[in-house]
Design an enzyme around this catalytic site. Structure first.
Site, PDB file in Angstrom:
ATOM      1  N   LYS A   1      51.968  -2.240  14.846  1.00  0.00           N
ATOM      2  CA  LYS A   1      52.490  -3.606  14.860  1.00  0.00           C
ATOM      3  C   LYS A   1      51.844  -4.375  13.715  1.00  0.00           C
ATOM      4  CE  LYS A   1      52.760  -7.809  17.585  1.00  0.00           C
ATOM      5  NZ  LYS A   1      52.688  -8.389  18.944  1.00  0.00           N
TER       6      LYS A   1
ATOM      7  N   LYS B   1      56.883  -2.101  14.697  1.00  0.00           N
ATOM      8  CA  LYS B   1      57.355  -3.485  14.747  1.00  0.00           C
ATOM      9  C   LYS B   1      56.797  -4.259  13.569  1.00  0.00           C
ATOM     10  CE  LYS B   1      56.825  -7.498  17.634  1.00  0.00           C
ATOM     11  NZ  LYS B   1      56.033  -8.105  18.658  1.00  0.00           N
TER      12      LYS B   1
HETATM   13  C1  PBG Z   1      52.919 -11.084  21.314  1.00  0.00           C
HETATM   14  C2  PBG Z   1      54.241 -10.589  20.863  1.00  0.00           C
HETATM   15  C3  PBG Z   1      54.911 -11.059  19.739  1.00  0.00           C
HETATM   16  C4  PBG Z   1      56.152 -10.433  19.725  1.00  0.00           C
HETATM   17  C5  PBG Z   1      56.222  -9.581  20.830  1.00  0.00           C
HETATM   18  N1  PBG Z   1      55.009  -9.684  21.528  1.00  0.00           N
HETATM   19  C6  PBG Z   1      54.521 -12.085  18.740  1.00  0.00           C
HETATM   20  C7  PBG Z   1      53.233 -11.980  18.038  1.00  0.00           C
HETATM   21  O1  PBG Z   1      52.613 -10.925  17.943  1.00  0.00           O
HETATM   22  O2  PBG Z   1      52.801 -13.037  17.571  1.00  0.00           O
HETATM   23  C8  PBG Z   1      57.202 -10.698  18.691  1.00  0.00           C
HETATM   24  C9  PBG Z   1      58.598 -10.391  19.047  1.00  0.00           C
HETATM   25  C10 PBG Z   1      59.602 -10.993  18.131  1.00  0.00           C
HETATM   26  O3  PBG Z   1      59.296 -11.637  17.110  1.00  0.00           O
HETATM   27  O4  PBG Z   1      60.783 -10.830  18.439  1.00  0.00           O
HETATM   28  N2  PBG Z   1      51.999 -10.247  21.806  1.00  0.00           N
END
Ligand code: PBG
Length: 336
Positions: A203, A257
């Site tokens: 991520k 992601k």
């Molecule tokens: C937070 C989380 C995020 C997303 C999924 N879980 C945001 C972040 O890490 O700040 C993002 C999902 C999206 O942008 O569609 N743990």
């Protein structure tokens, strides 16, 4: 005909297998079906329900709406939903303790969905950001950095809390080191050995999460950025190390992601590990597509179906997309 038998021409005509629908359909290498799609859903306490400005067409759902939506998704052939809570400001704290409340919004949502649509898989996010006043995914140390080990301790309790409520799959999205192993141990110890773990393994610290942070109400609160725990967008070898570690610790599925700008990572991860691999078409990707579609600059159905198919071609077994429901509808119409 001077070209006759000149080299390979015209014996090899690659256009032959493109000339009509029957043969294109037969030689197509990649398929997209509703079971490949995971629908993220925002669940909110009643008064926080409503549309999300930076994600036209997506809403925060109250519990009753959430259950109706899950029924509809299941009927369309979607197998799994991913829940994200919108927590009222007065329940947010520095330590995010509401994440451990057995009667909190997420446990109630899991129970309501499993009661109404037991066959639909429910996946829940393991991270503290919707619950903390500072919007980070864990506990802050004296310097304001997310403190890894105490955070992991809370995350394992959060995972156990959601497993007890009936979650089929937990998805740690926090990027702490060692959290998958700790979550796996506690699930084994307490009798939840069948609960699946999809780890947000690679991520990235991405600017494409902006609309999501609007949706869950962390945008204004977030102090600084997440670059000391989420990955540097410049790195690819490191993604393999992250994925290897999560598999060794007990992840059943791994995720990359964001999605479209990171398809090279999806491809490498799938080839290297041959694991069930998911990719997340995140909120910013959705917002970009919606904006162009809203302006009449892209054809909604064609652009969307192409984008989702390309995830599959790159190696994603599963795609999380805010467009999952719409895509499932189009796929169904296509078959009818
Ligand atoms: C937070 C989380 C995020 C997303 C999924 N879980 C945001 C972040 O890490 O700040 C993002 C999902 C999206 O942008 O569609 N743990």
């Amino acid at each position: 005909m001077t070209a006759l038998n000149a080299g390979q021409f015209p014996h090899a005509r690659l256009r032959r297998t493109r000339q009509s629908a029957f043969i294109r359909d037969m030689v197509r290498e990649t398929q997209l079906s509703p079971e490949h799609l995971i629908q993220p859903l925002f669940v909110a306490e009643g008064d926080l329900a409503g549309p999300i400005a930076s994600m036209p067409g997506v809403s925060r759902l109250a519990l009753a709406q959430l259950v109706d939506e899950c029924r509809a998704l299941h009927a369309l052939g979607i197998k799994l939903v991913a829940l994200f809570p919108v927590i009222p400001q007065n329940l947010k704290t520095d330590d995010g303790r509401e994440a451990l409340n057995a009667d909190g919004l997420v446990p109630r949502a899991i129970k309501a969905i499993k009661a109404a649509v037991p066959e639909l898989g429910v996946m829940v996010d393991i991270a503290l950001d919707p619950y903390t006043t500072h919007g980070h995914d864990g506990l802050l140390d004296a310097r304001g950095n997310v403190d890894n080990d105490p955070t992991v301790e809370i995350l394992r309790r959060q995972a156990l809390c959601y497993a007890r409520a009936g979650a089929d799959m937990v998805a740690p999205s926090d990027m702490m080191d060692g959290r998958v192993g700790q979550i796996r141990s506690v699930l084994e110890r307490d009798g939840y050995k069948d609960v699946l773990i999809m780890s947000y393994a690679a991520k990235y610290a991405s600017s494409f999460y902006g609309p999501f942070r609007d949706a869950v109400g962390t945008t204004g609160a977030l102090k600084g950025d997440k670059r000391n725990y989420q990955m540097d967008p410049a790195n690819t070898d490191e993604a393999l190390r992250e994925v290897a570690q999560d598999i060794a610790e007990g992840a059943d599925l791994v995720m990359v992601k964001p999605g479209m700008p990171y398809l090279d990572i999806v491809s490498r991860v799938k080839r290297e590990f041959a694991m069930p691999t998911a990719a997340y078409q995140v909120s910013g990707e959705y917002a970009m597509l919606r904006a162009a579609i809203g302006n009449g600059w892209l054809d909604e159905k064609k652009a969307l179906m192409e984008a989702l198919l390309c995830f599959r071609r790159a190696g994603a077994d599963l795609v999380l997309s805010y467009y999952a429901k719409q895509a499932a509808q189009w796929l169904r119409e296509g078959k009818a």
